[in-house]
Design a protein around this motif. Structure first.
Motif, PDB file in Angstrom:
ATOM      1  N   VAL A  55     -25.203  20.221  25.640  1.00 17.98           N
ATOM      2  CA  VAL A  55     -24.381  19.043  25.383  1.00 17.98           C
ATOM      3  C   VAL A  55     -22.977  19.516  25.068  1.00 17.98           C
ATOM      4  N   ILE A  64     -23.804  16.015  29.400  1.00 17.79           N
ATOM      5  CA  ILE A  64     -25.152  16.539  29.175  1.00 17.79           C
ATOM      6  C   ILE A  64     -25.570  17.255  30.452  1.00 17.79           C
ATOM      7  N   TYR A 109     -30.496  11.323  23.826  1.00 19.59           N
ATOM      8  CA  TYR A 109     -29.293  11.899  23.230  1.00 19.59           C
ATOM      9  C   TYR A 109     -28.497  10.794  22.556  1.00 19.59           C
TER      10      TYR A 109
END
Length: 154
Positions: A55, A64, A109
């Protein structure tokens, strides 16, 4: 008293995790990590295991990179709301070198507050590296605002 140091085995022999900490490129040099050329021209590696990710959160974008080398692009679904992005990949049972295997993984995420969710894009390269990119919202300079003065007679 003694310390137990985990050791990792590869075709070149055993080496210690401490060796990797001292020289992080030692695993790469011994062939454990495969280099990946990303779409923006940078070269890097993803840890060598399916599902490993990186990331990046800069002032211009949130990115990402996820190793999905066991999946085809049509087996990957990406969903997003204003707070998170979720990657779900699944393939049905198929034959491999050891018999049959089916896989499924989900990874979520958390998004920073300053991303533009409408700018989201994704791509998957030949190595199976999925890249998801979101631009950051431009911070507007404060504008001069006139605040009217309200007069109240007492």
């Amino acid at each position: 008293m003694f310390a137990i140091t985990p050791r990792i085995s590869n075709d070149a022999g055993l080496f210690s995790l401490l060796d990797v900490i001292r020289d992080p490129y030692s695993m790469y040099q011994q062939g454990n990590l495969l280099p990946v050329r990303f779409g923006d021209g940078t070269i890097g590696h993803i840890g060598g295991r399916i599902g490993d990710s990186q990331v990046e959160n800069t002032d211009k974008e949130f990115r990402i990179r996820l190793d999905l080398s066991s999946y085809k692009p049509e087996e990957v679904k990406i969903t997003m709301d204003s707070q998170k992005v979720t990657v779900h990949a699944k393939h049905e049972e198929r034959r491999d070198n050891h018999g049959f295997v089916s896989r499924e993984m989900t990874r979520t995420y958390k998004l920073p507050n300053d991303v533009d969710v409408n700018s989201a894009s994704s791509s998957m390269n030949d190595n199976g590296t999925l890249s998801i990119k979101l631009s950051k919202t431009a911070l507007e300079a404060p504008k001069d605002v006139n605040i009217p003065v309200e007069f109240k007679k007492e």
